[in-house]
Every structure is written in C-alpha cells, then in structure tokens.
Design a protein around this motif. Structure first.
Motif, PDB file in Angstrom:
ATOM      1  N   GLU A 205       5.478   4.181   0.237  1.00 25.87           N
ATOM      2  CA  GLU A 205       5.518   3.345  -0.957  1.00 25.87           C
ATOM      3  C   GLU A 205       5.750   1.649  -0.584  1.00 25.87           C
ATOM      4  OE1 GLU A 205       5.751   6.312  -0.996  1.00 25.87           O
ATOM      5  OE2 GLU A 205       4.638   7.136  -1.873  1.00 25.87           O
ATOM      6  N   ASN A 206       6.801   1.955   0.421  1.00 25.40           N
ATOM      7  CA  ASN A 206       7.284   0.698   1.311  1.00 25.40           C
ATOM      8  C   ASN A 206       5.987  -0.220   1.504  1.00 25.40           C
ATOM      9  OD1 ASN A 206      10.217   1.989   1.137  1.00 25.40           O
ATOM     10  ND2 ASN A 206      10.652   1.573   2.819  1.00 25.40           N
ATOM     11  N   MET A 207       5.116   0.803   2.421  1.00 25.41           N
ATOM     12  CA  MET A 207       4.124   0.057   2.518  1.00 25.41           C
ATOM     13  C   MET A 207       3.116  -0.713   1.672  1.00 25.41           C
ATOM     14  SD  MET A 207       1.384   1.137   5.892  1.00 25.41           S
ATOM     15  CE  MET A 207       0.367   1.341   3.849  1.00 25.41           C
ATOM     16  N   GLU A 208       3.314  -0.024   0.624  1.00 28.90           N
ATOM     17  CA  GLU A 208       1.964  -0.634  -0.347  1.00 28.90           C
ATOM     18  C   GLU A 208       2.473  -1.624  -1.361  1.00 28.90           C
ATOM     19  OE1 GLU A 208       1.403   2.859  -3.330  1.00 28.90           O
ATOM     20  OE2 GLU A 208      -0.651   1.868  -3.254  1.00 28.90           O
ATOM     21  N   THR A 209       3.934  -1.102  -1.622  1.00 31.89           N
ATOM     22  CA  THR A 209       4.095  -2.871  -2.290  1.00 31.89           C
ATOM     23  C   THR A 209       4.983  -3.953  -1.452  1.00 31.89           C
ATOM     24  OG1 THR A 209       6.149  -0.492  -3.089  1.00 31.89           O
ATOM     25  CG2 THR A 209       6.869  -2.775  -3.603  1.00 31.89           C
ATOM     26  N   VAL A 210       4.984  -3.608  -0.907  1.00 32.35           N
ATOM     27  CA  VAL A 210       5.005  -4.412   1.128  1.00 32.35           C
ATOM     28  C   VAL A 210       3.333  -5.318   0.256  1.00 32.35           C
ATOM     29  CG1 VAL A 210       4.803  -5.858   3.139  1.00 32.35           C
ATOM     30  CG2 VAL A 210       7.089  -4.658   1.876  1.00 32.35           C
ATOM     31  N   ARG A 211       2.730  -4.575   0.765  1.00 32.75           N
ATOM     32  CA  ARG A 211       0.830  -5.025   0.976  1.00 32.75           C
ATOM     33  C   ARG A 211       0.628  -6.016  -0.696  1.00 32.75           C
ATOM     34  NH1 ARG A 211      -3.155  -7.187   1.308  1.00 32.75           N
ATOM     35  NH2 ARG A 211      -5.289  -5.587   2.704  1.00 32.75           N
ATOM     36  N   ASN A 212       1.595  -5.380  -1.354  1.00 37.63           N
ATOM     37  CA  ASN A 212       0.915  -6.014  -2.349  1.00 37.63           C
ATOM     38  C   ASN A 212       2.101  -6.494  -2.946  1.00 37.63           C
ATOM     39  OD1 ASN A 212      -1.469  -4.147  -3.091  1.00 37.63           O
ATOM     40  ND2 ASN A 212      -0.172  -2.801  -3.960  1.00 37.63           N
ATOM     41  N   SER A 213       2.743  -7.754  -2.721  1.00 44.60           N
ATOM     42  CA  SER A 213       4.062  -8.748  -2.766  1.00 44.60           C
ATOM     43  C   SER A 213       3.718  -9.764  -2.480  1.00 44.60           C
ATOM     44  CB  SER A 213       5.514  -7.845  -2.119  1.00 44.60           C
ATOM     45  OG  SER A 213       4.830  -8.302  -1.023  1.00 44.60           O
ATOM     46  N   GLY A 214       2.385 -10.086  -2.286  1.00 45.35           N
ATOM     47  CA  GLY A 214       2.333 -11.515  -2.365  1.00 45.35           C
ATOM     48  C   GLY A 214       1.739 -12.006  -0.445  1.00 45.35           C
ATOM     49  N   VAL A 215       2.652 -10.874   0.384  1.00 52.24           N
ATOM     50  CA  VAL A 215       2.490 -11.468   1.905  1.00 52.24           C
ATOM     51  C   VAL A 215       1.129 -11.360   1.830  1.00 52.24           C
ATOM     52  CG1 VAL A 215       4.927 -10.455   2.578  1.00 52.24           C
ATOM     53  CG2 VAL A 215       2.274  -8.969   2.038  1.00 52.24           C
ATOM     54  N   LYS A 216       0.576 -12.264   3.071  1.00 50.76           N
ATOM     55  CA  LYS A 216      -0.705 -12.806   3.114  1.00 50.76           C
ATOM     56  C   LYS A 216      -0.585 -12.519   5.228  1.00 50.76           C
ATOM     57  CE  LYS A 216      -1.529 -16.382   0.866  1.00 50.76           C
ATOM     58  NZ  LYS A 216      -0.442 -17.140   0.377  1.00 50.76           N
ATOM     59  N   CYS A 217       0.369 -11.230   5.462  1.00 52.36           N
ATOM     60  CA  CYS A 217       0.629 -11.199   7.515  1.00 52.36           C
ATOM     61  C   CYS A 217      -0.404  -9.565   7.058  1.00 52.36           C
ATOM     62  CB  CYS A 217       1.458 -10.641   7.944  1.00 52.36           C
ATOM     63  SG  CYS A 217       2.333 -12.230   8.251  1.00 52.36           S
ATOM     64  N   PRO A 218      -1.800  -9.664   7.757  1.00 49.34           N
ATOM     65  CA  PRO A 218      -2.385  -7.838   7.740  1.00 49.34           C
ATOM     66  C   PRO A 218      -0.838  -6.582   8.252  1.00 49.34           C
ATOM     67  CG  PRO A 218      -3.292  -9.847   9.370  1.00 49.34           C
ATOM     68  CD  PRO A 218      -2.273 -10.993   8.972  1.00 49.34           C
ATOM     69  N   VAL A 219      -0.976  -5.952   7.946  1.00 49.37           N
ATOM     70  CA  VAL A 219       0.022  -4.819   7.780  1.00 49.37           C
ATOM     71  C   VAL A 219       0.212  -3.422   8.760  1.00 49.37           C
ATOM     72  CG1 VAL A 219       1.147  -3.075   6.498  1.00 49.37           C
ATOM     73  CG2 VAL A 219       1.762  -5.168   5.486  1.00 49.37           C
ATOM     74  N   LEU A 220       0.311  -3.494   9.626  1.00 43.74           N
ATOM     75  CA  LEU A 220       0.093  -2.045  10.557  1.00 43.74           C
ATOM     76  C   LEU A 220       0.883  -1.233  10.001  1.00 43.74           C
ATOM     77  CD1 LEU A 220      -0.780  -0.663  13.154  1.00 43.74           C
ATOM     78  CD2 LEU A 220       1.814  -1.467  14.447  1.00 43.74           C
ATOM     79  N   CYS A 221       0.358  -0.161   9.498  1.00 44.34           N
ATOM     80  CA  CYS A 221       1.131   1.678   8.982  1.00 44.34           C
ATOM     81  C   CYS A 221       1.339   2.360  10.528  1.00 44.34           C
ATOM     82  CB  CYS A 221      -0.146   1.835   8.351  1.00 44.34           C
ATOM     83  SG  CYS A 221       0.829   3.916   8.304  1.00 44.34           S
ATOM     84  N   LYS A 222       2.320   1.601  10.430  1.00 44.14           N
ATOM     85  CA  LYS A 222       3.392   3.055  12.161  1.00 44.14           C
ATOM     86  C   LYS A 222       3.892   4.485  11.072  1.00 44.14           C
ATOM     87  CE  LYS A 222       5.149   1.327  15.709  1.00 44.14           C
ATOM     88  NZ  LYS A 222       6.865   0.780  16.322  1.00 44.14           N
ATOM     89  N   GLU A 223       2.942   4.900  11.677  1.00 44.54           N
ATOM     90  CA  GLU A 223       2.860   6.318  11.540  1.00 44.54           C
ATOM     91  C   GLU A 223       2.915   7.453  12.864  1.00 44.54           C
ATOM     92  OE1 GLU A 223       3.933   8.019   9.521  1.00 44.54           O
ATOM     93  OE2 GLU A 223       3.049   9.512   8.360  1.00 44.54           O
ATOM     94  N   PHE A 224       2.775   8.616  12.280  1.00 43.36           N
ATOM     95  CA  PHE A 224       2.256   9.863  13.275  1.00 43.36           C
ATOM     96  C   PHE A 224       1.454  10.190  13.517  1.00 43.36           C
ATOM     97  CE2 PHE A 224       6.635   8.197  13.602  1.00 43.36           C
ATOM     98  CZ  PHE A 224       7.010   7.803  14.945  1.00 43.36           C
ATOM     99  N   VAL A 225       0.359   9.918  13.439  1.00 41.59           N
ATOM    100  CA  VAL A 225      -1.158  10.045  12.936  1.00 41.59           C
ATOM    101  C   VAL A 225      -1.803  11.386  13.897  1.00 41.59           C
ATOM    102  CG1 VAL A 225      -4.190   9.385  12.874  1.00 41.59           C
ATOM    103  CG2 VAL A 225      -1.769   7.669  11.855  1.00 41.59           C
ATOM    104  N   ILE A 226      -1.619  12.357  13.720  1.00 42.20           N
ATOM    105  CA  ILE A 226      -2.428  14.059  13.765  1.00 42.20           C
ATOM    106  C   ILE A 226      -3.686  14.069  13.035  1.00 42.20           C
ATOM    107  CG2 ILE A 226       0.143  14.463  14.585  1.00 42.20           C
ATOM    108  CD1 ILE A 226      -0.667  16.261  11.746  1.00 42.20           C
ATOM    109  N   ASP A 227      -4.297  13.367  11.925  1.00 40.02           N
ATOM    110  CA  ASP A 227      -5.619  14.396  11.256  1.00 40.02           C
ATOM    111  C   ASP A 227      -5.961  12.986  10.793  1.00 40.02           C
ATOM    112  OD1 ASP A 227      -6.525  15.332   8.795  1.00 40.02           O
ATOM    113  OD2 ASP A 227      -5.767  16.749   9.411  1.00 40.02           O
ATOM    114  N   VAL A 228      -7.070  12.741  10.562  1.00 39.67           N
ATOM    115  CA  VAL A 228      -8.102  11.556   9.831  1.00 39.67           C
ATOM    116  C   VAL A 228      -7.503  11.449   8.918  1.00 39.67           C
ATOM    117  CG1 VAL A 228     -10.236  12.169  11.028  1.00 39.67           C
ATOM    118  CG2 VAL A 228      -9.958  12.936   9.351  1.00 39.67           C
TER     119      VAL A 228
END
Ligand SMILES: O=C(O)c1ccccc1NCC(=O)[C@H](O)[C@H](O)COP(=O)(O)O
Length: 374
Positions: A205-228
């Motif tokens: 939710e944090n990531m989505e809210t930031v991405r939709n808040s008007g920032v222009k910077c690309p966003v990295l999802c800092k997650e521990f990925v184990i599954d597609v």
C-alpha cells in the motif's frame, strides 16, 4: 512438453509452497495449462520459453533426476534453504530444518507463508489482469544513467523504509509520501520502497500510494521475491523495478524472472554480495542492473570495501555487457560516496543515513557533499 506438465502437476498438487524446480517453471506451466489467455500471460509466462530453453536447462535435468530444490540451490552456492515440505528423505525433517540459520532465511521462510496466503486470496491470473491496468512502467535504468551523467556523482536510489532487522525502527514519524517527495525534490533519481511488513514495517500500500502521489521518479519494489506472482503483484501496484536477490534465487529462477520483468516493462535489480553470486549473475543474458550489497544479509556486517573488491576484478566484463552497477548499504558520508564511485558504481542505494535525519531529503546534499540537480 508432456514431461514438463507432469512435473508441474506434481509440484502444484503436493508441494504448494515449493517454488521449484524453480518458481519460474512451476508458475509457468499451470498458467498455460489453465489456458490463461491475457496478453501478459501469453507474452511472458509460457509461450516465450522455447523448447530448448526449458529442456536444456541443467537445473531441470537435475530436478527431474530427483534432486531437491535445496540441493539444486546448494550446488549453486546458495545457503538459504526453502522451508518447503520435504519431498525426498535426503531433504530431512530434523531439527536443523526447524530453526532458520540467519535472518535472511527467516525472512524467506516467512515470505513463503505470506505469498501462499496472498496467492490463495488473489490467484496469479487475477494479478496478471490487474497488472495490465497499472500505470505504464517508467525507465529505471534510464533515470539512473541520466542523473549520473548530469551530476557526475552516483545517481541516488533513495530508500523509503520505516525499520530494518539490523537497526530496528529508523523513524518514528514515518510518512512515505512526504519522504518520497522530499527525496525527489532534493535530487533522487529513483525511489526504493520496502514492501515487507513483518521485518521492515513496509507495505505494498505504501508503494502504491507513493507511486500514485505525483512523484515522477521510477519506483523499485524492495521485496524478497521467491515467486513470479510477486512480480506481477508489484507491477499491479505500480512498481517500475523489482529486487531479485542472488543469495536466495537459483539461476533458472533469475533467468525466468528477468524475462517476466522484461515483458512487463520492468527493470530487475539483481543483488549480489560475494564473488560467487556475482559470477553467476554475469553469466545470465539480459542483466542490465546489478546491485552490490555492502551488508552481509546473513550477519548484518557492513563493509564498503566489498563493492571495490567485487568490482575491480570485473570491470571489463561489466563494461562490455553495458551493465549499470549500484553500490548498496552502509553509505553515510561524501567520502563513502566518492569511494564507491571510484570503484565504478554509477548509482547508490541509500536508506538509513537519510531516514535517520530530520528531513531525509535535505540530508541528500550532506551525503553527497553538494546539491543534486534534477
Ligand atoms: O537492512 C537490514 O537490516 C536487512 C536485513 C536483511 C535483509 C535485508 C536488509 N536490508 C536491505 C538493504 O540492503 C538495505 O535496505 C539497503 O541496501 C539500504 O541500506 P542502508 O542505506 O544501510 O539502509
């Protein structure tokens, strides 16, 4: 193809938490088998893997000959074990499996449970459909490259994280949108947003809210990925890039996940921490962005000479392949930034040293020894 489908059904029916022979293959086949017909699935999940890519894979051959996920990973030097149900007696069920060896292993075990619960609530097909409606992906590598050339210091990926296992809570008053905006105003090229809840107090939710808040910077999802599934989910929440950790993912997973990222228009930041991981990743085609972590995720020790040690032996191949390298963790002073810049990094990923200041954005000029231009 028959053999692959058979393999898949074994994995799917009996081992719901098992992400292998790779998360990639297991996820790929059920999608095709269930006849998913949306564009993303058609392009990225199944149809793009050629017969040769699947059947020449050493990992699949090993797997089909009876090796466990953990044995395949261990053969690649991966010490992090998956806590999937044992399939063979050799995987053991003893006490050694009950206790994680380190914090990264604990995070991964928790993540297996979390992802299986999330998938039960929102199956892959639904997530793929949601990803199609996400805002178009932004060029993460392009933003880093441009900022690096403009400022003549490493481009900044500024991290939005409330807490970490090594440092506990970094910031009591934590407003992700406010932090993201002050980072951008003060010259960050990209943002990194922690999405893990249990260990970092982050969220999608944090990531989505930031991405939709008007920032222009690309966003990295800092997650521990184990599954597609997590990659599609991140894209559905607006992520432009995602972290893949070589200490956790076998080669076949990385290859397949890279392919999915590419088809979704996302960038994969592939994180390495030692020589072996670096060499594994350099053998994989299509890698654009590698992060060298100065923090050992098993012991928490931070050592900035790690970036130098790993990079100096590989400058030629990095240059030849056109890979952009990011120096990660433990950067606190302009001297630290100059040090890693001189080793050859074009970008840095910084969290703690900014987040512990009153205004994390204004702290950027202090970290770089000058103001960064947009
Ligand atoms: O930071 C931790 O304690 C940690 C523990 C286990 C896995 C990952 C961890 N951190 C992720 C990172 O590598 C950092 O968030 C990132 O590189 C920024 O580092 P820093 O500037 O030192 O906050």
């Amino acid at each position: 193809m028959e053999s692959l489908l058979a393999v898949s059904s074994v994995a799917t029916v009996f081992f719901p938490l098992r992400p292998s022979p790779s998360a990639a293959l297991r996820s790929a086949v059920p999608v095709a088998a269930r006849g998913v017909r949306c564009a993303a699935a058609k392009d990225s999940m199944f149809y793009e893997l050629t017969h040769d890519e699947i059947f020449n894979s050493a990992e699949v051959i090993q797997w089909e000959s009876g090796k466990s996920m953990n044995a395949i990973a261990a053969a690649q030097g991966i010490r992090i074990r998956r806590r999937c149900q044992p399939r063979y007696p050799s995987e053991g069920t003893g006490a050694d499996r009950a206790i994680p060896h380190n914090i990264l292993e604990q995070i991964i075990w928790d993540k297996e449970v979390e992802v299986s619960q999330r998938k039960a609530k929102k199956p892959l097909q639904k997530v793929i459909e949601s990803a199609e409606h996400a805002p178009p992906p932004r060029d993460f590598v392009g933003a880093l490259d441009t900022a690096h050339r403009r400022n003549e210091v490493p481009a900044l990926i500024a991290e939005v994280k409330k807490a970490s296992p090594s440092r506990g809570v970094l910031r009591d008053h934590f407003n992700p949108v406010e932090i993201a905006h002050t980072y951008e105003t003060n010259g960050a090229a990209c943002l990194s947003i922690l999405t893990d809840e249990k260990h970092f107090q982050g969220s999608f939710e944090n990531m989505e809210t930031v991405r939709n808040s008007g920032v222009k910077c690309p966003v990295l999802c800092k997650e521990f990925v184990i599954d597609v599934w997590q990659i599609y989910y991140a894209r559905s929440k607006g992520a432009d890039a995602i972290l893949l950790i070589a200490a956790v993912l076998p080669d076949l997973d990385i290859k397949y996940m890279l392919r999915i990222c590419r088809n979704l228009g996302m960038t994969a930041l592939i994180e390495v921490q030692d020589d072996r991981e670096f060499d594994r990743v350099l053998k994989i085609d299509g890698v654009q962005l590698i992060g060298i972590n100065n923090r050992n995720l098993e012991t928490f020790q931070v050592d900035t000479t790690n970036t130098k040690m790993l990079l100096e032996k590989r400058r030629d191949i990095i240059k030849k392949k056109g890979i952009l390298v990011v120096g990660e963790s433990g950067l606190f002073t302009p001297e630290d930034i100059t040090y890693v810049h001189n080793t050859g990094v074009s970008a840095v990923l910084v969290g703690e040293s900014l987040l512990t200041q009153d205004d994390p954005g204004q702290a950027i000029a202090g970290l770089f020894g000058k103001e960064l231009l947009h």
